[in-house]
Design a protein around this motif. Structure first.
Motif, PDB file in Angstrom:
ATOM      1  N   ARG A  61     -18.254 -18.837   2.203  1.00 18.57           N
ATOM      2  CA  ARG A  61     -18.199 -18.985   3.659  1.00 18.57           C
ATOM      3  C   ARG A  61     -18.248 -20.456   4.053  1.00 18.57           C
ATOM      4  NH1 ARG A  61     -22.087 -15.743   4.788  1.00 18.57           N
ATOM      5  NH2 ARG A  61     -23.718 -17.296   4.968  1.00 18.57           N
ATOM      6  N   ARG A  62     -19.115 -21.219   3.393  1.00 22.21           N
ATOM      7  CA  ARG A  62     -19.200 -22.654   3.684  1.00 22.21           C
ATOM      8  C   ARG A  62     -17.913 -23.380   3.307  1.00 22.21           C
ATOM      9  NH1 ARG A  62     -25.274 -23.909   1.454  1.00 22.21           N
ATOM     10  NH2 ARG A  62     -26.386 -22.978   3.203  1.00 22.21           N
ATOM     11  N   ALA A  63     -17.328 -23.002   2.187  1.00 21.89           N
ATOM     12  CA  ALA A  63     -16.073 -23.636   1.760  1.00 21.89           C
ATOM     13  C   ALA A  63     -14.955 -23.329   2.746  1.00 21.89           C
ATOM     14  CB  ALA A  63     -15.690 -23.170   0.359  1.00 21.89           C
ATOM     15  N   LYS A  64     -14.916 -22.092   3.234  1.00 24.08           N
ATOM     16  CA  LYS A  64     -13.887 -21.716   4.203  1.00 24.08           C
ATOM     17  C   LYS A  64     -14.075 -22.481   5.519  1.00 24.08           C
ATOM     18  CE  LYS A  64     -11.740 -17.577   6.115  1.00 24.08           C
ATOM     19  NZ  LYS A  64     -11.807 -16.117   6.193  1.00 24.08           N
ATOM     20  N   ALA A  65     -15.328 -22.584   5.976  1.00 22.63           N
ATOM     21  CA  ALA A  65     -15.604 -23.330   7.211  1.00 22.63           C
ATOM     22  C   ALA A  65     -15.245 -24.801   7.046  1.00 22.63           C
ATOM     23  CB  ALA A  65     -17.076 -23.181   7.597  1.00 22.63           C
ATOM     24  N   ALA A  66     -15.556 -25.364   5.879  1.00 26.44           N
ATOM     25  CA  ALA A  66     -15.214 -26.769   5.627  1.00 26.44           C
ATOM     26  C   ALA A  66     -13.703 -26.958   5.602  1.00 26.44           C
ATOM     27  CB  ALA A  66     -15.832 -27.228   4.310  1.00 26.44           C
ATOM     28  N   SER A  67     -12.988 -25.982   5.050  1.00 22.46           N
ATOM     29  CA  SER A  67     -11.524 -26.061   5.008  1.00 22.46           C
ATOM     30  C   SER A  67     -10.938 -26.048   6.417  1.00 22.46           C
ATOM     31  CB  SER A  67     -10.976 -24.891   4.189  1.00 22.46           C
ATOM     32  OG  SER A  67      -9.592 -24.833   4.274  1.00 22.46           O
ATOM     33  N   TYR A  68     -11.453 -25.149   7.280  1.00 22.95           N
ATOM     34  CA  TYR A  68     -10.986 -25.102   8.666  1.00 22.95           C
ATOM     35  C   TYR A  68     -11.291 -26.409   9.385  1.00 22.95           C
ATOM     36  CZ  TYR A  68     -10.139 -20.054   8.409  1.00 22.95           C
ATOM     37  OH  TYR A  68      -9.671 -18.825   8.092  1.00 22.95           O
ATOM     38  N   GLN A  69     -12.485 -26.937   9.157  1.00 24.19           N
ATOM     39  CA  GLN A  69     -12.864 -28.181   9.806  1.00 24.19           C
ATOM     40  C   GLN A  69     -11.966 -29.331   9.342  1.00 24.19           C
ATOM     41  OE1 GLN A  69     -16.868 -29.466   9.025  1.00 24.19           O
ATOM     42  NE2 GLN A  69     -16.941 -30.699  10.883  1.00 24.19           N
ATOM     43  N   ARG A  70     -11.664 -29.362   8.052  1.00 23.00           N
ATOM     44  CA  ARG A  70     -10.781 -30.399   7.509  1.00 23.00           C
ATOM     45  C   ARG A  70      -9.399 -30.301   8.137  1.00 23.00           C
ATOM     46  NH1 ARG A  70     -12.555 -30.008   2.888  1.00 23.00           N
ATOM     47  NH2 ARG A  70     -11.392 -28.191   2.216  1.00 23.00           N
ATOM     48  N   ARG A  71      -8.879 -29.057   8.276  1.00 24.83           N
ATOM     49  CA  ARG A  71      -7.555 -28.878   8.899  1.00 24.83           C
ATOM     50  C   ARG A  71      -7.561 -29.317  10.356  1.00 24.83           C
ATOM     51  NH1 ARG A  71      -6.072 -22.989   7.725  1.00 24.83           N
ATOM     52  NH2 ARG A  71      -7.221 -22.923   5.814  1.00 24.83           N
ATOM     53  N   ARG A  72      -8.652 -28.995  11.072  1.00 29.59           N
ATOM     54  CA  ARG A  72      -8.741 -29.434  12.474  1.00 29.59           C
ATOM     55  C   ARG A  72      -8.763 -30.950  12.577  1.00 29.59           C
ATOM     56  NH1 ARG A  72     -12.413 -25.132  12.877  1.00 29.59           N
ATOM     57  NH2 ARG A  72     -14.166 -26.548  12.704  1.00 29.59           N
ATOM     58  N   ARG A  73      -9.534 -31.606  11.682  1.00 30.24           N
ATOM     59  CA  ARG A  73      -9.579 -33.073  11.694  1.00 30.24           C
ATOM     60  C   ARG A  73      -8.206 -33.655  11.389  1.00 30.24           C
ATOM     61  NH1 ARG A  73     -14.464 -32.697   8.719  1.00 30.24           N
ATOM     62  NH2 ARG A  73     -13.247 -33.059   6.837  1.00 30.24           N
ATOM     63  N   GLU A  74      -7.510 -33.088  10.408  1.00 28.47           N
ATOM     64  CA  GLU A  74      -6.184 -33.588  10.050  1.00 28.47           C
ATOM     65  C   GLU A  74      -5.198 -33.387  11.192  1.00 28.47           C
ATOM     66  OE1 GLU A  74      -5.372 -31.470   6.446  1.00 28.47           O
ATOM     67  OE2 GLU A  74      -6.633 -32.784   5.225  1.00 28.47           O
ATOM     68  N   ALA A  75      -5.264 -32.219  11.845  1.00 28.30           N
ATOM     69  CA  ALA A  75      -4.372 -31.954  12.975  1.00 28.30           C
ATOM     70  C   ALA A  75      -4.667 -32.911  14.128  1.00 28.30           C
ATOM     71  CB  ALA A  75      -4.512 -30.512  13.441  1.00 28.30           C
ATOM     72  N   LYS A  76      -5.938 -33.168  14.360  1.00 26.61           N
ATOM     73  CA  LYS A  76      -6.317 -34.095  15.437  1.00 26.61           C
ATOM     74  C   LYS A  76      -5.835 -35.508  15.105  1.00 26.61           C
ATOM     75  CE  LYS A  76     -10.232 -35.646  18.177  1.00 26.61           C
ATOM     76  NZ  LYS A  76     -11.677 -35.612  18.359  1.00 26.61           N
ATOM     77  N   ALA A  77      -5.993 -35.920  13.848  1.00 27.99           N
ATOM     78  CA  ALA A  77      -5.535 -37.251  13.437  1.00 27.99           C
ATOM     79  C   ALA A  77      -4.021 -37.352  13.565  1.00 27.99           C
ATOM     80  CB  ALA A  77      -5.975 -37.549  12.016  1.00 27.99           C
ATOM     81  N   GLU A  78      -3.314 -36.283  13.201  1.00 29.76           N
ATOM     82  CA  GLU A  78      -1.852 -36.279  13.314  1.00 29.76           C
ATOM     83  C   GLU A  78      -1.437 -36.353  14.777  1.00 29.76           C
ATOM     84  OE1 GLU A  78       1.408 -32.910  12.626  1.00 29.76           O
ATOM     85  OE2 GLU A  78       0.332 -33.452  10.804  1.00 29.76           O
ATOM     86  N   HIS A 117      10.887 -32.357  15.784  1.00 28.59           N
ATOM     87  CA  HIS A 117      10.542 -33.754  16.069  1.00 28.59           C
ATOM     88  C   HIS A 117       9.048 -33.965  16.197  1.00 28.59           C
ATOM     89  CE1 HIS A 117      14.790 -34.341  17.817  1.00 28.59           C
ATOM     90  NE2 HIS A 117      14.730 -34.754  16.570  1.00 28.59           N
ATOM     91  N   HIS A 118       8.250 -32.947  15.989  1.00 23.54           N
ATOM     92  CA  HIS A 118       6.798 -33.037  16.026  1.00 23.54           C
ATOM     93  C   HIS A 118       6.280 -33.506  17.376  1.00 23.54           C
ATOM     94  CE1 HIS A 118       7.012 -32.407  11.762  1.00 23.54           C
ATOM     95  NE2 HIS A 118       7.751 -33.484  11.622  1.00 23.54           N
ATOM     96  N   LEU A 119       6.891 -32.997  18.442  1.00 23.84           N
ATOM     97  CA  LEU A 119       6.357 -33.320  19.768  1.00 23.84           C
ATOM     98  C   LEU A 119       5.141 -32.450  19.981  1.00 23.84           C
ATOM     99  CD1 LEU A 119       9.588 -33.383  21.930  1.00 23.84           C
ATOM    100  CD2 LEU A 119       8.346 -35.297  20.973  1.00 23.84           C
ATOM    101  N   HIS A 120       4.190 -32.968  20.719  1.00 29.64           N
ATOM    102  CA  HIS A 120       2.961 -32.228  20.937  1.00 29.64           C
ATOM    103  C   HIS A 120       2.827 -31.928  22.413  1.00 29.64           C
ATOM    104  CE1 HIS A 120       1.787 -32.963  16.860  1.00 29.64           C
ATOM    105  NE2 HIS A 120       2.143 -34.214  17.030  1.00 29.64           N
ATOM    106  N   PRO A 121       3.078 -30.660  22.829  1.00 32.31           N
ATOM    107  CA  PRO A 121       2.922 -30.340  24.238  1.00 32.31           C
ATOM    108  C   PRO A 121       1.467 -30.377  24.638  1.00 32.31           C
ATOM    109  CG  PRO A 121       3.495 -28.373  22.972  1.00 32.31           C
ATOM    110  CD  PRO A 121       3.510 -29.561  22.034  1.00 32.31           C
ATOM    111  N   SER A 122       1.248 -30.590  25.906  1.00 36.44           N
ATOM    112  CA  SER A 122      -0.141 -30.635  26.368  1.00 36.44           C
ATOM    113  C   SER A 122      -0.757 -29.255  26.215  1.00 36.44           C
ATOM    114  CB  SER A 122      -0.207 -31.073  27.828  1.00 36.44           C
ATOM    115  OG  SER A 122       0.502 -30.152  28.624  1.00 36.44           O
ATOM    116  N   GLY A 123      -2.080 -29.257  26.001  1.00 34.62           N
ATOM    117  CA  GLY A 123      -2.788 -28.008  25.845  1.00 34.62           C
ATOM    118  C   GLY A 123      -2.902 -27.559  24.414  1.00 34.62           C
ATOM    119  N   SER A 124      -2.376 -28.308  23.457  1.00 33.77           N
ATOM    120  CA  SER A 124      -2.524 -27.902  22.062  1.00 33.77           C
ATOM    121  C   SER A 124      -3.398 -28.864  21.328  1.00 33.77           C
ATOM    122  CB  SER A 124      -1.173 -27.828  21.362  1.00 33.77           C
ATOM    123  OG  SER A 124      -0.567 -29.095  21.329  1.00 33.77           O
TER     124      SER A 124
END
Length: 164
Positions: free
Chosen positions: A60-77, A157-164
């Motif tokens: 469960r901790r590994a899965k939560a860490a994986s989700y958190q890592r993906r969120r951080r990567e998406a936010k950085a992108e 083109h990796h455009l990011h609409p508002s709200g995502s």
């Protein structure tokens, strides 16, 4: 999995209640599972029982860490692409590019800057919150060419609409 294994105090206290010959193999098995994801097959049945009780918590901790890592990567992108208004300002500051546009479209700088502001407002009104500079420049050149440009966010083109 994880680089540094997490070992709860309650786990340590529980493992300390086991016979001494079972403690270290169980600790090693837990750390191995946390770092590589491989389960030990040569544990004593009692140690295996304790390991099986801890395994869902580790997973469960590994899965939560994986989700958190993906969120951080998406936010950085997402932050790599500037806000649409900022993209327009950055294009206005690119003097070389502005001179190129002035020559190509036979416009003076103030007209180009007005068109950049117009394009930024169109993109923002159509839900494009962030846009990479090279795509902004493509839209700007189409806009200056007089084409009717669809300002819908384009996934290729990796455009990011508002709200995502």
């Amino acid at each position: 999995m994880k680089r540094t294994p997490k070992f709860d105090k309650a786990w340590s206290e529980s493992i300390a209640m086991l016979p001494a010959e079972l403690q270290q193999p169980l600790v090693n098995a837990i750390k191995e599972y946390q770092t590589t994801g491989t389960e030990s097959t040569d544990l004593h049945p009692i140690a295996q029982c304790v390991f099986n009780l801890l395994k869902p918590v580790i997973d469960r901790r590994a899965k939560a860490a994986s989700y958190q890592r993906r969120r951080r990567e998406a936010k950085a992108e997402m932050q790599c692409a500037p806000v649409t208004i900022e993209a327009g300002c950055l294009v206005k500051q690119d003097r070389k590019y502005m001179r190129l546009l002035a020559k190509r479209y036979n416009l003076i700088h103030c007209d180009i800057k007005a068109e950049i502001d117009h394009l930024s407002s169109l993109l923002t009104a159509n839900g494009v919150d962030r846009i990479p500079l090279f795509i902004y420049k493509e839209y700007l050149e189409r806009h200056l060419d007089g084409y009717s440009v669809s300002y819908e966010p384009s996934p290729q083109h990796h455009l990011h609409p508002s709200g995502s």
